[in-house]
Design a protein around this motif. Structure first.
Motif, PDB file in Angstrom:
ATOM      1  N   THR A 167       0.830  -1.208   0.000  1.00 46.56           N
ATOM      2  CA  THR A 167       0.000   0.000   0.000  1.00 46.56           C
ATOM      3  C   THR A 167       0.862   1.255   0.000  1.00 46.56           C
ATOM      4  N   SER A 171       0.855   4.174  -2.885  1.00 48.52           N
ATOM      5  CA  SER A 171       0.486   5.535  -2.503  1.00 48.52           C
ATOM      6  C   SER A 171       1.562   6.549  -2.853  1.00 48.52           C
ATOM      7  N   ASN A 176      -3.577   9.243  -1.906  1.00 52.31           N
ATOM      8  CA  ASN A 176      -3.740   8.401  -0.718  1.00 52.31           C
ATOM      9  C   ASN A 176      -5.087   7.699  -0.709  1.00 52.31           C
ATOM     10  N   ALA A 179      -5.137   4.820  -3.271  1.00 52.87           N
ATOM     11  CA  ALA A 179      -4.386   3.657  -2.795  1.00 52.87           C
ATOM     12  C   ALA A 179      -5.177   2.888  -1.746  1.00 52.87           C
ATOM     13  N   THR A 180      -5.853   3.616  -0.870  1.00 50.63           N
ATOM     14  CA  THR A 180      -6.643   2.958   0.176  1.00 50.63           C
ATOM     15  C   THR A 180      -7.801   2.173  -0.423  1.00 50.63           C
ATOM     16  N   SER A 247      -1.035   4.413   3.418  1.00 53.61           N
ATOM     17  CA  SER A 247      -1.358   5.344   2.334  1.00 53.61           C
ATOM     18  C   SER A 247      -0.905   6.756   2.690  1.00 53.61           C
ATOM     19  N   THR A 248      -1.121   7.144   3.931  1.00 56.17           N
ATOM     20  CA  THR A 248      -0.693   8.470   4.375  1.00 56.17           C
ATOM     21  C   THR A 248       0.819   8.620   4.308  1.00 56.17           C
ATOM     22  N   GLY A 251       2.263   8.568   0.715  1.00 61.08           N
ATOM     23  CA  GLY A 251       2.069   9.825  -0.001  1.00 61.08           C
ATOM     24  C   GLY A 251       3.161  10.842   0.252  1.00 61.08           C
ATOM     25  N   THR A 258       0.810  13.039  -2.661  1.00 60.94           N
ATOM     26  CA  THR A 258      -0.343  13.621  -1.984  1.00 60.94           C
ATOM     27  C   THR A 258      -0.437  15.086  -2.358  1.00 60.94           C
ATOM     28  N   PRO A 541      -7.839   8.687   3.738  1.00 59.41           N
ATOM     29  CA  PRO A 541      -7.740   7.256   4.063  1.00 59.41           C
ATOM     30  C   PRO A 541      -8.393   6.892   5.387  1.00 59.41           C
TER      31      PRO A 541
END
Length: 648
Positions: A167, A171, A176, A179-180, A247-248, A251, A258, A541
């Motif tokens: 993931t 991302s 983000n 990806a989530t 994901s965060t 990014g 992001t 996310p």
């Protein structure tokens, strides 16, 4: 009939009235205690706005309307934060408060508030969820899940680690939220496989029959599912929070990972055009990738400790996790058998898989930054990820689930067979979307965007950002720590991009005033804007996994404690250490001409002594004494070709 129906409501749908028996009595304290224990949410819903009412009443300035509106906006933010954290109302319902409060309090008009609930970003999120629902409708996620379990093994920890880093990598190149949503159906399928083998329930208050042919049995207790919200198990929470946090963090790895990173690049280039080349795609990635990898591993460890009992072998969580490993051999045999039963991949699976990969490619190459994107080739108009999401969704409705129509072009089928043929449904249907999509997510995300719009319009976010100017005179690492902590706190309650757009220009000018490299403050602050782990509205996310997996806000708040501490320390320490090797101050030497000058000119008329200073001076104050006079002078700006001499 045993239960009468009145006004459309049966006895089972009505509240229950409790009576004390004649032989017992409750004291006033007992009654009060029971009342608060049962109705505490309703009480707080009413009391919270009253307790916070002094904020908009006391902080008013008749001469400055924006000042008063900023505190009115703060009043709404604090109410919603309380409701969200304690879940006093359903999260989407709390998110509707700006629609009512912003216009009535004079913060924003209704058109602007409601527009925040249907922004392009919302379309991208909902489109991503629709794509995930379409893929989930086929057997592809289950096929991928069974194959993944065979490769990695039946260990929850290894599976969770593998999915986390996959993931994170995705991302780095797509948004983000995208990806989530890509990983959600895969995680759901893996958890269902474990549940089928009796290795853990997905939801602790729901028992499901084994799915057959890709269809799930409806829960047997309909009343429970309607009245009692689903409560995910700790293992389920760990899996979903892992992909949300991955994901965060992923990014943060690239400028396109992001929107906050892209916002930083745009603000930096506009504020400092003479040194815009000092931050580019490659060097930003070289700087941010090592801290990203370290944060990702430590965040995974933190979630394992919190929800899967890592380093706590005697805990119930650890025992549930170890149960999967203890029966790994038998479980692996069953999983291999289930994989064989799936048979060859159908057209439905292949088509949904190809559309999924097409979405990934379009997300990545829309505007990658290191090359010309397809959006730049097609048009000069701004094209965002929402276009990609909705394009794939439309294709899912157009492309058929099967290719039965091919038999019309062969001679093998009889007339009767052809006449009885019905058109194939699309890869996804509207009924599937109505059932699978958490539509309350629209209001949840929209509420965060509305708060951002209100904070920006009233100057609340700007007021908070400008409060950082009081850090002048402190050591640079201390200044950076305060910036990171304040940014990470604010970003939990409002849009990450909105905070970046408001705080980064302030930090740019603040860095000049403090004679600092602007990147020293702006790069860590940009990464800190993404580090929201406690609230569903903190980052997309979080909102997605909270809606899909029904994760309570209290659980997310607890799970985010470890990641918050880890990311705060690493984001703070990365630039003074690793960043000093990547970003050289020589790259921004051109900014020295823009820094404010603070020289003091002194003139002693007994013995003329003028300190070196290129600027002219203007004497404002003269003090006479017996032997000398002291002139207090202020510096003025020089024109390009202007010279000034000091008479002797």
């Amino acid at each position: 009939m045993s239960s009468t129906i009145e006004n459309g409501v049966g006895e089972e749908g009505r509240g229950t009235t409790y009576y004390f028996s004649k032989g017992s009595s409750a004291t006033f304290v007992q009654r009060l205690s029971l009342f608060f224990s049962i109705y505490w949410k309703s009480i707080l819903v009413v009391i919270t706005p009253i307790l916070l009412l002094p904020i908009p009443i006391l902080y008013t300035d008749p001469t400055d309307k924006d000042y008063a509106n900023a505190f009115k906006c703060m009043y709404v933010v604090l109410i919603m934060a309380t409701y969200w954290v304690l879940e006093l109302l359903p999260l989407p319902v709390t998110s509707m408060l700006p629609i009512v409060l912003f216009p009535t309090l004079g913060i924003l008009n209704s058109d602007k508030v409601c527009a925040a609930y249907m922004k392009e970003t919302n379309m991208m999120f909902m489109g991503g969820l629709m794509i995930a629902a379409g893929v989930q409708h086929s057997k592809l996620p289950k096929r991928v899940a069974l194959w993944t379990v065979q490769v990695v093994g039946c260990s929850h920890r290894r599976l969770n680690l593998g999915l986390t880093f996959v993931t994170m990598f995705i991302s780095m190149w797509v948004s983000n939220a995208a990806a989530t949503t890509m990983m959600v159906p895969i995680v759901e399928a893996i958890l269902e496989v474990f549940e089928q083998q009796g290795l853990g329930d997905v939801y602790v208050n729901r028992k499901k029959a084994l799915p057959e042919n890709g269809k799930e049995e409806k829960p047997t207790n309909k009343k429970q599912t309607e009245e009692e919200p689903l409560l995910p198990s700790d293992i389920t929470i760990c899996y979903f929070l892992s992909i949300a946090y991955a994901s965060t963090l992923g990014g943060c790895g690239t400028l396109v990972g992001t929107a906050t990173n892209s916002a930083f690049k745009g603000i930096y280039d506009s504020e400092f055009p003479e040194v815009s080349g000092s931050v580019d795609f490659f060097w930003f990635m070289v700087y941010s990738t090592p801290p990203m990898l370290v944060m990702q591993f430590l965040v995974w460890v933190a979630l394992q400790v919190t929800f899967m009992g890592l380093f706590r072998p005697n805990s119930e969580a650890a025992k549930r996790v170890n149960r999967a490993s203890s029966g790994s051999e038998n479980t692996m045999k069953v999983i291999k058998e289930q994989y064989k039963k799936l048979g060859p991949a159908s057209f439905h699976e292949k088509a949904s898989g190809m559309l999924f990969l097409l979405a990934v490619a379009l997300y990545i190459f829309r505007k990658p930054g290191f090359m010309l994107g397809w959006a730049d080739v097609l048009t000069t108009m701004k094209v965002k990820d929402g276009v990609v999401s909705m394009f794939i969704v439309i294709l899912m409705f157009i492309l058929p689930m099967s290719v039965d129509f091919i038999k019309f072009f062969t001679s093998a089928a009889s007339y009767e067979e052809l006449a009885s043929t019905k058109p194939s449904a699309g890869i996804v249907t509207w009924n599937i979307l109505k059932e699978k999509i958490p539509w309350g997510l629209l209001f949840l995300l929209g509420g965060g965007f509305a708060l951002a719009e209100g904070s920006k319009a009233t100057g609340l976010s700007k007021m908070i950002g400008e409060s950082l100017m009081g850090l002048q005179g402190l050591p640079h690492p201390v200044v950076l720590l305060v910036v990171v902590l304040v940014t990470q706190f604010i970003t939990e309650f409002t849009s990450n991009v909105a905070i970046a757009n408001l705080i980064l220009p302030v930090l740019a000018n603040m860095a000049l005033a403090l004679h600092m490299d602007p990147r020293y403050l702006m790069v860590p602050a940009t990464l800190a804007c993404s580090m929201a782990f406690h609230m569903p509205v903190g980052t997309p996310p979080n909102a997605i996994v909270a809606g899909v997996a029904h994760i309570p806000t209290s659980k997310m708040a607890i799970g985010g404690i470890g990641p918050k501490i880890i990311t705060s320390l690493i984001v703070w320490g990365a630039y003074p250490t690793w960043g000093s090797l990547i970003f050289s101050e020589k790259d921004v030497a051109a900014l020295d001409l823009r820094r404010p000058k603070g020289q003091i000119l002194s003139l002693n008329c007994g013995h003329v002594n003028v300190t070196e200073n290129p600027g002219p001076f203007k004497c404002l104050n003269v003090t006479d004494s017996m032997q000398k006079s002291m002139f207090t002078c202020n510096l003025l700006q020089l024109n390009t070709n202007q010279t000034q001499t000091v008479p002797k």
